[in-house]
Design an enzyme around this catalytic site. Sequence first.
Site, PDB file in Angstrom:
ATOM      1  CD  GLU A  46      12.044 -23.100  23.719  1.00  0.00           C
ATOM      2  OE1 GLU A  46      12.578 -23.957  23.007  1.00  0.00           O
ATOM      3  OE2 GLU A  46      12.062 -21.871  23.468  1.00  0.00           O
ATOM      4  CB  CYS A  68      18.449 -22.682  21.429  1.00  0.00           C
ATOM      5  SG  CYS A  68      18.169 -21.733  22.938  1.00  0.00           S
ATOM      6  CB  ALA A 155      -1.107   0.389 -14.076  1.00  0.00           C
ATOM      7  CD1 TRP A 163      -7.277   4.036  -4.101  1.00  0.00           C
ATOM      8  CD2 TRP A 163      -5.500   2.685  -4.019  1.00  0.00           C
ATOM      9  NE1 TRP A 163      -6.343   4.628  -3.297  1.00  0.00           N
ATOM     10  CE2 TRP A 163      -5.237   3.821  -3.231  1.00  0.00           C
ATOM     11  CE3 TRP A 163      -4.513   1.694  -4.122  1.00  0.00           C
ATOM     12  CZ2 TRP A 163      -4.041   3.997  -2.548  1.00  0.00           C
ATOM     13  CZ3 TRP A 163      -3.324   1.861  -3.439  1.00  0.00           C
ATOM     14  CH2 TRP A 163      -3.097   3.001  -2.662  1.00  0.00           C
ATOM     15  NE  ARG A 177       2.614  -3.005   2.070  1.00  0.00           N
ATOM     16  CZ  ARG A 177       2.315  -1.770   1.708  1.00  0.00           C
ATOM     17  NH1 ARG A 177       2.140  -0.833   2.648  1.00  0.00           N
ATOM     18  NH2 ARG A 177       2.164  -1.464   0.429  1.00  0.00           N
ATOM     19  CG  LEU A 197       6.902   0.065  -0.126  1.00  0.00           C
ATOM     20  CD1 LEU A 197       8.272  -0.387  -0.613  1.00  0.00           C
ATOM     21  CD2 LEU A 197       5.801  -0.699  -0.839  1.00  0.00           C
ATOM     22  N   GLY A 287       7.516  -4.382  -9.322  1.00  0.00           N
ATOM     23  CA  GLY A 287       6.629  -4.478 -10.460  1.00  0.00           C
ATOM     24  C   GLY A 287       6.760  -5.757 -11.282  1.00  0.00           C
ATOM     25  CG  LEU A 290      11.419  -7.555  -8.393  1.00  0.00           C
ATOM     26  CD1 LEU A 290      12.869  -8.013  -8.495  1.00  0.00           C
ATOM     27  CD2 LEU A 290      11.260  -6.520  -7.283  1.00  0.00           C
TER      28      LEU A 290
END
Length: 353
Positions: A46, A68, A155, A163, A177, A197, A287, A290
């Site tokens: 705003e 807000c 893999a 790749w 990302r 990353l 991986g 996780l």
Amino acid sequence: MRLAIALGRRGLGQVWPNPAVGCVLVRDGRILARGWTGPGGRPHAEAAALARCDDARGATAYVSLEPCAHHGRTPPCSDALVRAGVARVVTALTDPDPRVSGRGHARLRAAGIEVVEGVEAELAHAANAGFLLRLTAGRPFLTLKLALTLDGRIATASGESRWITGPESRRAVHALRARHDAVLVGAGTARADDPDLTVRDLGVTHQPVRVVASRNLELDPESRLGRSAGEVPVWLLHAPGLTPSEGWAATGARLIDCPTGQDALDPRAMMATLAREGLTRVLCEGGGALAASLIGAGLVDELVIFAAGKMIGAEGRAGLGPLGLTSLSDAPGFELTHVQQIGPDLCQTWRRR
């Protein structure tokens, strides 16, 4: 309102812990000014729109989230709209932040401004799902990205993965990302791939936080993450009570205690920890163990799968670790929302049911 929501999306990945809001000022069918939340959360949408408008008297402000009503680093946006003399404010969502939560709408109405709520609410909710989840569920919105062969491998048996997908898909991952506050990987992936990353070759100036789930801090401070921690933030989530090596202490990385489960960091505790640190949108890039723990805990909101026209076979490494299912009816369900060919690969986006 759709334009306001689209403008707000420009801030995704750059404004945490704030919401990514858009604002459009309209009078007599003509757009007077547009604004969206700036990097770091300031200015608010705003304020940005009003700063670009010479005269907003009698205008309608379309805002993708309730303005807000509290004093933070800047005065309340609801007060700014009142001072500007707008006649009408149209919003998509009520802000669940207890400092706002209806107070912004009430302040506008008390000043004699017409307020219309709930316009394009579903679209606005999807755009700011991370901010809303952090406040209402105590966790960030979680996207899981997988780059797979046609037979679901990430893999070869020896660990070779560069790749699987083509350069166009890898560029799309960098854009993904950029739209998240943080990129998360497991310690095994960090050791095996030694990744950066970061977002590269897209001209962005705001990098996501790099987060590694490393229960025992088994990661070399001379890795790419360690060597660049002073330039782009690195957070290491680890089991309580561990003493970091002098090498990690010197890198500038943040080491954050996180409760553990049976043999790994507790996934729900990880997400709660990241939410307390202000993160609203997290992209997990593996991986397999996780990823499985996050899916098993019901924490994955979105799946983005890049599938390459290759096959490795059963000896290759699976994209997902064991889920411990005993019945097909227990399998987590996702709904396909988007399919796109990117170079030679196929990109699929799935949302949790």
